[in-house]
Scaffold this motif. Structure first.
Motif, PDB file in Angstrom:
ATOM      1  N   ILE A  47       0.848  -1.186   0.000  1.00  0.00           N
ATOM      2  CA  ILE A  47       0.000   0.000   0.000  1.00  0.00           C
ATOM      3  C   ILE A  47       0.885   1.237   0.000  1.00  0.00           C
ATOM      4  O   ILE A  47       1.726   1.420   0.884  1.00  0.00           O
ATOM      5  CB  ILE A  47      -0.933   0.012   1.224  1.00  0.00           C
ATOM      6  CG1 ILE A  47      -1.858  -1.214   1.180  1.00  0.00           C
ATOM      7  CG2 ILE A  47      -1.743   1.303   1.271  1.00  0.00           C
ATOM      8  CD1 ILE A  47      -2.772  -1.338   2.379  1.00  0.00           C
ATOM      9  N   PRO A  49       1.145   5.595  -0.298  1.00  0.00           N
ATOM     10  CA  PRO A  49       0.368   6.795   0.022  1.00  0.00           C
ATOM     11  C   PRO A  49       0.540   7.854  -1.064  1.00  0.00           C
ATOM     12  O   PRO A  49       0.806   7.538  -2.223  1.00  0.00           O
ATOM     13  CB  PRO A  49       1.000   7.240   1.333  1.00  0.00           C
ATOM     14  CG  PRO A  49       2.460   6.943   1.093  1.00  0.00           C
ATOM     15  CD  PRO A  49       2.510   5.722   0.206  1.00  0.00           C
ATOM     16  N   GLU A  66      -3.017   2.445  -3.960  1.00  0.00           N
ATOM     17  CA  GLU A  66      -2.663   3.806  -3.562  1.00  0.00           C
ATOM     18  C   GLU A  66      -3.779   4.330  -2.666  1.00  0.00           C
ATOM     19  O   GLU A  66      -4.964   4.272  -3.023  1.00  0.00           O
ATOM     20  CB  GLU A  66      -2.497   4.719  -4.774  1.00  0.00           C
ATOM     21  CG  GLU A  66      -2.118   6.132  -4.378  1.00  0.00           C
ATOM     22  CD  GLU A  66      -2.165   7.108  -5.537  1.00  0.00           C
ATOM     23  OE1 GLU A  66      -2.036   8.326  -5.274  1.00  0.00           O
ATOM     24  OE2 GLU A  66      -2.348   6.673  -6.681  1.00  0.00           O
ATOM     25  N   PRO A  72      -2.838   4.771   4.818  1.00  0.00           N
ATOM     26  CA  PRO A  72      -2.457   3.379   4.547  1.00  0.00           C
ATOM     27  C   PRO A  72      -2.643   2.414   5.722  1.00  0.00           C
ATOM     28  O   PRO A  72      -3.099   1.280   5.505  1.00  0.00           O
ATOM     29  CB  PRO A  72      -0.985   3.493   4.133  1.00  0.00           C
ATOM     30  CG  PRO A  72      -0.940   4.801   3.424  1.00  0.00           C
ATOM     31  CD  PRO A  72      -1.819   5.697   4.260  1.00  0.00           C
ATOM     32  N   PRO A  73      -2.312   2.759   6.981  1.00  0.00           N
ATOM     33  CA  PRO A  73      -2.524   1.788   8.058  1.00  0.00           C
ATOM     34  C   PRO A  73      -3.991   1.397   8.225  1.00  0.00           C
ATOM     35  O   PRO A  73      -4.297   0.249   8.574  1.00  0.00           O
ATOM     36  CB  PRO A  73      -2.004   2.516   9.304  1.00  0.00           C
ATOM     37  CG  PRO A  73      -1.013   3.499   8.774  1.00  0.00           C
ATOM     38  CD  PRO A  73      -1.604   3.965   7.483  1.00  0.00           C
ATOM     39  N   ALA A  76      -4.690  -0.949   5.357  1.00  0.00           N
ATOM     40  CA  ALA A  76      -4.016  -2.223   5.625  1.00  0.00           C
ATOM     41  C   ALA A  76      -4.757  -3.024   6.689  1.00  0.00           C
ATOM     42  O   ALA A  76      -4.857  -4.253   6.605  1.00  0.00           O
ATOM     43  CB  ALA A  76      -2.577  -1.958   6.066  1.00  0.00           C
ATOM     44  N   THR A  90       2.587  -1.429   4.336  1.00  0.00           N
ATOM     45  CA  THR A  90       2.481  -0.059   3.839  1.00  0.00           C
ATOM     46  C   THR A  90       3.881   0.507   3.691  1.00  0.00           C
ATOM     47  O   THR A  90       4.815   0.095   4.380  1.00  0.00           O
ATOM     48  CB  THR A  90       1.662   0.848   4.784  1.00  0.00           C
ATOM     49  OG1 THR A  90       2.450   1.184   5.940  1.00  0.00           O
ATOM     50  CG2 THR A  90       0.380   0.170   5.220  1.00  0.00           C
ATOM     51  N   TYR A  91       4.013   1.450   2.764  1.00  0.00           N
ATOM     52  CA  TYR A  91       5.295   2.096   2.489  1.00  0.00           C
ATOM     53  C   TYR A  91       5.036   3.589   2.554  1.00  0.00           C
ATOM     54  O   TYR A  91       4.378   4.152   1.678  1.00  0.00           O
ATOM     55  CB  TYR A  91       5.792   1.679   1.098  1.00  0.00           C
ATOM     56  CG  TYR A  91       7.164   2.199   0.748  1.00  0.00           C
ATOM     57  CD1 TYR A  91       8.298   1.434   1.023  1.00  0.00           C
ATOM     58  CD2 TYR A  91       7.329   3.438   0.154  1.00  0.00           C
ATOM     59  CE1 TYR A  91       9.561   1.910   0.698  1.00  0.00           C
ATOM     60  CE2 TYR A  91       8.581   3.916  -0.175  1.00  0.00           C
ATOM     61  CZ  TYR A  91       9.696   3.149   0.101  1.00  0.00           C
ATOM     62  OH  TYR A  91      10.955   3.630  -0.218  1.00  0.00           O
ATOM     63  N   GLN A  92       5.549   4.272   3.608  1.00  0.00           N
ATOM     64  CA  GLN A  92       5.143   5.650   3.867  1.00  0.00           C
ATOM     65  C   GLN A  92       6.316   6.561   4.221  1.00  0.00           C
ATOM     66  O   GLN A  92       7.277   6.124   4.860  1.00  0.00           O
ATOM     67  CB  GLN A  92       4.145   5.680   5.029  1.00  0.00           C
ATOM     68  CG  GLN A  92       2.888   4.856   4.784  1.00  0.00           C
ATOM     69  CD  GLN A  92       1.995   4.824   6.004  1.00  0.00           C
ATOM     70  OE1 GLN A  92       1.904   3.803   6.690  1.00  0.00           O
ATOM     71  NE2 GLN A  92       1.333   5.934   6.287  1.00  0.00           N
ATOM     72  N   ILE A 117       4.786  -2.081   8.546  1.00  0.00           N
ATOM     73  CA  ILE A 117       4.917  -0.710   8.074  1.00  0.00           C
ATOM     74  C   ILE A 117       6.379  -0.413   7.756  1.00  0.00           C
ATOM     75  O   ILE A 117       7.264  -0.660   8.585  1.00  0.00           O
ATOM     76  CB  ILE A 117       4.440   0.292   9.149  1.00  0.00           C
ATOM     77  CG1 ILE A 117       3.065  -0.103   9.712  1.00  0.00           C
ATOM     78  CG2 ILE A 117       4.437   1.711   8.579  1.00  0.00           C
ATOM     79  CD1 ILE A 117       1.921  -0.039   8.746  1.00  0.00           C
TER      80      ILE A 117
END
Length: 248
Positions: A47, A49, A66, A72-73, A76, A90-92, A117
């Motif tokens: 996921i 952002p 996206e 995102p959390p 997720a 997630t990638y933030q 995360i």
């Protein structure tokens, strides 16, 4: 001839368009390598952002979503509860996770959601022009703090990993760096453990990665690495911050 090095299967065969010296490309590769090594490509969903991290969906060769800034959390959480057999990450960036998404990340960790995360900390809002972020250092100049961050006006840097570590629901919290071979290898081990904890149903895991941002810092890639080591690492200490399962 035996092949020793190649593009991970979980990365698409396309060139990155990140700025020279940016750490995102390294972080992408590390995550993709671990996905391949754990053989979880077919069950993993990422996921992304808004912000520089949004480009992740162009590079990971897995199912990607996206989600709006900071959320995102929450996405997720819903996905993992509906599809508990999937590996969800997630990638933030720091602006996304530590500012706009403060509520989402804190409550996901507090609930002990079984998600992973990946948190990229480059001490500013990267995509939108280098404004001050929650992680910006005291005295650091940004487009919105041209005289440097002044604590009496803008507060102090937020230590996200330490903040989440005190919550009962968090299982594994670690901070690595993308500045050197040694630290990249260590960071990859953190990523692997975070994924394994999810696979084992051990709960919420987060890996923070200190990353250079030469463009918005107004530096060359070499200068940015030096600044990260001399300044960011003093503020944000590297290492495992919490391991609820005591390395079990």
């Amino acid at each position: 001839m035996k092949k020793k090095f190649s593009r991970p299967e979980s990365l698409k065969n396309v060139p990155f368009r990140y700025c020279p010296g940016c750490g995102h490309s390294i972080a992408h590769r590390l995550i993709a390598e671990v996905i391949d090594e754990l053989k979880i490509k077919e069950i993993t969903i990422g996921i992304a952002p808004v912000g520089c991290a949004v480009f992740a969906y162009d590079y990971f060769d897995i199912d990607m979503l996206e989600i709006p800034h900071g959320r995102p959390p929450a996405a997720a959480t819903g996905m993992k509860r509906v599809c508990p057999d999937k590996v969800i990450f997630t990638y933030q960036g720091d602006g996304d996770l530590a500012a706009i998404g403060t509520a989402e990340i804190i409550h996901a960790a507090n609930r002990g959601e079984n998600i992973t995360i990946f948190f990229i900390n480059n001490a500013n809002y990267g995509m939108t022009g280098g404004q001050m972020a929650p992680t910006t250092l005291v005295g650091q100049k940004t487009t919105t703090t041209p005289l440097g961050r002044i604590p009496e006006v803008a507060g102090y840097p937020v230590h996200v990993s330490e903040l989440l570590a005190v919550l009962e629901g968090s299982a594994f919290i670690a901070r690595g760096s993308l500045d050197s071979y040694k630290n990249i290898v260590i960071t990859k081990k953190y990523i692997e453990k975070a994924f394994k904890y999810q696979l084992e149903g051990k709960g919420f895991s987060l890996v923070e990665m200190l990353s250079p941002c030469p463009t918005d810092w107004g530096m060359t890639p070499e200068e940015a690495l030096k600044w990260l080591r001399e300044n960011m690492m003093k503020e944000f200490k590297l290492g495992v911050i919490k391991d609820k399962w005591n390395n079990a």
